[in-house]
Design a protein around this motif. Sequence first.
Motif, PDB file in Angstrom:
ATOM      1  N   LEU A  86       0.808  -1.223   0.000  1.00  0.00           N
ATOM      2  CA  LEU A  86       0.000   0.000   0.000  1.00  0.00           C
ATOM      3  C   LEU A  86       0.844   1.277   0.000  1.00  0.00           C
ATOM      4  O   LEU A  86       0.490   2.250  -0.661  1.00  0.00           O
ATOM      5  CB  LEU A  86      -0.903   0.026   1.244  1.00  0.00           C
ATOM      6  N   TYR A 109      -6.522  -5.813   6.115  1.00  0.00           N
ATOM      7  CA  TYR A 109      -6.105  -5.720   4.711  1.00  0.00           C
ATOM      8  C   TYR A 109      -5.597  -7.049   4.156  1.00  0.00           C
ATOM      9  O   TYR A 109      -5.558  -7.254   2.948  1.00  0.00           O
ATOM     10  CB  TYR A 109      -5.022  -4.648   4.536  1.00  0.00           C
ATOM     11  N   HIS A 153      -7.220  -5.210  -2.608  1.00  0.00           N
ATOM     12  CA  HIS A 153      -6.725  -3.984  -1.991  1.00  0.00           C
ATOM     13  C   HIS A 153      -7.390  -2.757  -2.602  1.00  0.00           C
ATOM     14  O   HIS A 153      -7.676  -1.783  -1.894  1.00  0.00           O
ATOM     15  CB  HIS A 153      -5.197  -3.900  -2.128  1.00  0.00           C
ATOM     16  N   ARG A 184     -10.669  -2.417  -1.006  1.00  0.00           N
ATOM     17  CA  ARG A 184     -10.509  -1.964   0.384  1.00  0.00           C
ATOM     18  C   ARG A 184     -10.210  -0.458   0.445  1.00  0.00           C
ATOM     19  O   ARG A 184     -10.659   0.240   1.357  1.00  0.00           O
ATOM     20  CB  ARG A 184      -9.395  -2.755   1.090  1.00  0.00           C
ATOM     21  N   GLU A 185      -9.461   0.030  -0.536  1.00  0.00           N
ATOM     22  CA  GLU A 185      -9.188   1.474  -0.522  1.00  0.00           C
ATOM     23  C   GLU A 185     -10.439   2.290  -0.867  1.00  0.00           C
ATOM     24  O   GLU A 185     -10.582   3.426  -0.411  1.00  0.00           O
ATOM     25  CB  GLU A 185      -8.024   1.821  -1.449  1.00  0.00           C
ATOM     26  N   THR A 200     -11.954   2.523   2.481  1.00  0.00           N
ATOM     27  CA  THR A 200     -11.163   3.386   3.356  1.00  0.00           C
ATOM     28  C   THR A 200     -11.347   4.857   2.994  1.00  0.00           C
ATOM     29  O   THR A 200     -11.615   5.702   3.869  1.00  0.00           O
ATOM     30  CB  THR A 200      -9.674   2.999   3.278  1.00  0.00           C
ATOM     31  N   LEU A 201     -11.226   5.188   1.714  1.00  0.00           N
ATOM     32  CA  LEU A 201     -11.399   6.579   1.285  1.00  0.00           C
ATOM     33  C   LEU A 201     -12.779   7.099   1.688  1.00  0.00           C
ATOM     34  O   LEU A 201     -12.919   8.206   2.208  1.00  0.00           O
ATOM     35  CB  LEU A 201     -11.216   6.703  -0.235  1.00  0.00           C
ATOM     36  N   HIS A 215      -4.011   7.758   2.187  1.00  0.00           N
ATOM     37  CA  HIS A 215      -4.750   6.680   1.528  1.00  0.00           C
ATOM     38  C   HIS A 215      -5.103   7.011   0.076  1.00  0.00           C
ATOM     39  O   HIS A 215      -5.366   6.105  -0.713  1.00  0.00           O
ATOM     40  CB  HIS A 215      -5.985   6.293   2.338  1.00  0.00           C
ATOM     41  N   ALA A 250      -2.137   5.632  -1.443  1.00  0.00           N
ATOM     42  CA  ALA A 250      -2.233   4.165  -1.402  1.00  0.00           C
ATOM     43  C   ALA A 250      -3.204   3.662  -2.471  1.00  0.00           C
ATOM     44  O   ALA A 250      -2.951   2.647  -3.130  1.00  0.00           O
ATOM     45  CB  ALA A 250      -2.678   3.705  -0.015  1.00  0.00           C
ATOM     46  N   ALA A 251      -4.305   4.386  -2.649  1.00  0.00           N
ATOM     47  CA  ALA A 251      -5.297   3.982  -3.655  1.00  0.00           C
ATOM     48  C   ALA A 251      -4.670   3.954  -5.048  1.00  0.00           C
ATOM     49  O   ALA A 251      -4.891   3.018  -5.823  1.00  0.00           O
ATOM     50  CB  ALA A 251      -6.493   4.939  -3.608  1.00  0.00           C
TER      51      ALA A 251
END
Lengths: 124, 124, 124, 124, 124, 124
Positions: free
Chosen positions: A17, A49, A56, A59-60, A63-64, A79, A82-83
């Motif tokens: 990430l 995660y 992933h 998951r982002e 998260t966002l 993040h 990370a995305a």
Amino acid sequence: MDTNKRYEAGINAMEELFSQDVRNGMAGIKDISPDLWNMIVSFGFGDLYSRNTLSHAQREIITLTSLITQGAFDQLRVHLQAALNVGLTKEEIIEIILHCTGYVGFPKAVHAMGIAGEVFKENE
Amino acid sequence: MDTNKRYEAGINAMEELFSQDVRNGMAGIKDISPDLWNMIVSFGFGDLYSRNTLSHAQREIITLTSLITQGAFDQLRVHLQAALNVGLTKEEIIEIILHCTGYVGFPKAVHAMGIAGEVFKENE
Amino acid sequence: MDTNKRYEAGINAMEELFSQDVRNGMAGIKDISPDLWNMIVSFGFGDLYSRNTLSHAQREIITLTSLITQGAFDQLRVHLQAALNVGLTKEEIIEIILHCTGYVGFPKAVHAMGIAGEVFKENE
Amino acid sequence: MDTNKRYEAGINAMEELFSQDVRNGMAGIKDISPDLWNMIVSFGFGDLYSRNTLSHAQREIITLTSLITQGAFDQLRVHLQAALNVGLTKEEIIEIILHCTGYVGFPKAVHAMGIAGEVFKENE
Amino acid sequence: MDTNKRYEAGINAMEELFSQDVRNGMAGIKDISPDLWNMIVSFGFGDLYSRNTLSHAQREIITLTSLITQGAFDQLRVHLQAALNVGLTKEEIIEIILHCTGYVGFPKAVHAMGIAGEVFKENE
Amino acid sequence: MDTNKRYEAGINAMEELFSQDVRNGMAGIKDISPDLWNMIVSFGFGDLYSRNTLSHAQREIITLTSLITQGAFDQLRVHLQAALNVGLTKEEIIEIILHCTGYVGFPKAVHAMGIAGEVFKENE
């Protein structure tokens, strides 16, 4: 999963990430609370995660959205990067923020889009 | 998009997301405020859900996450069903809620999981 | 209202609320997402602020209160200025924040009052 | 308690919680709204902190938790110092933040821990 | 204002806002905590609603907006009735909720409108 | 702590906090998501409540405050009972809620006090 494996799984997820620089920055929390660091790695990234069923990238998206909805804009910046790292495109990220306007209102969406613009510029 | 097309696009999106029964229930808001109904259809579903770049399934990941994060559990029930309708599996929905534990804490995640359990039972 | 008219109505409302400078700043979002800009203008200001029944001053009472309650303090600054622009007095704005103490608690009210003090100084 | 006594009790409570410097800073709000200052002193500190049944240390546990949960990180800094002043240890404050991870999620807990680290450093 | 006058002012404000029945219901809190009752009357209604500068109708615009933004829908019902009692029209209340869509998103606005519909029906 | 020990520690903590009946009710979540159950027990109660530095009574002060601040009133009921079980008195719980009025506003505090009144009655 035993304790070492949870921690290892978390470290592995974090490597996918975040850049080395970002991970070093996050590890700064160890100086204040090694226990919080352990929970972040083992629970946050190891237990969550590292699970299957969602990618992933998916998951982002979660998260966002959660960060935008709760107004946690400091964490949002990390993040957003990370995305991009796990394969969401700039267009998809913009679209996530646009979709949020209907659910959280414009103030938080506009704030998020401004930060996204800064992160995109750093990636040009 | 002109006004009629936005409304039409919204109605089309709603047909993909919700059963006739649910749409009838939602339309009850017209008796109180036809303007709110118009905004929901034209902006919420016409301008947002009818866009490309993200699939309806991806949009429901965003919607579920935002509703859980803000504690909007009445709307969550309807969108848990919509999530199933547009192809998210029971396992994926559970996983979305599990991922949220790290971002919103256990109380909201547990509340959401309880409602998800009820919606899953209605779909057996 | 068709699409052009919604946009035009939004631009007109924004001219009553914000200075040229502020509007230029807000338009910066166009570089990141022209779609978000369109939604802000057409929905936020066209569909909402351009409606009758409530005056712009009354709408700013709502806007300020919602921003304070959700802790959106960046946007609050801009709307404190807009509130002055559409005729709310300094005394009325202070009173809005005081009333909020009972509904959102002191931390957010104090934060809001500090920003209001800065905006008032800029208008002296 | 009559009005003067409520104000006096509030001032006394503030002296136990905050340094002279911090109290001077807080009193800056008087320039914008003397009424808000009066409410903070008489209600916030006079009516609430001056009550019995809970100690100042217990009250700061509540205050820190509420500020973390609502993301009021500006006020958190001041109350982290107050918590130390009324006898909570560094270890107890870290533990409060760790406990919060389960209830509010990691983003707010991590943000809070970062600020706590800064406050601890100022007290070394 | 001394303590008795604050309480009296609060009781007077409550009489303008709420029916005898509602006030009796609210007073039920006295059985659990007479101190909370005193704070509600003396601070909430005595210190806040009894002030000048804003009318009761303007104060209810603030109150409704804050309750919608924080999702406090139980209290919203009581204040929707109070809003009608102090002279806000049904049309104005609907308009407040519509304006909120842009600031808090649709889920909370739709929830609020549903409750408003029920309160309006009780007043027919 | 290895995985079995974390789970065991969590079960032990839950036994000190909740009655057999409540624990059975909570375990119902296992039917929907055994993974969420494991996280609740191992992380929520094993990693957090089983730590030292703060007593269970102090942890319940944090928990109650966080639940009130985020409006998680379903979980509040269960933790009000837990707070009594680990030795907080009725007077202390009332005092926690009173202290919260200044930090979260009256609507959430009044809601919390109403639930506390019901829980107290069940314990008479």
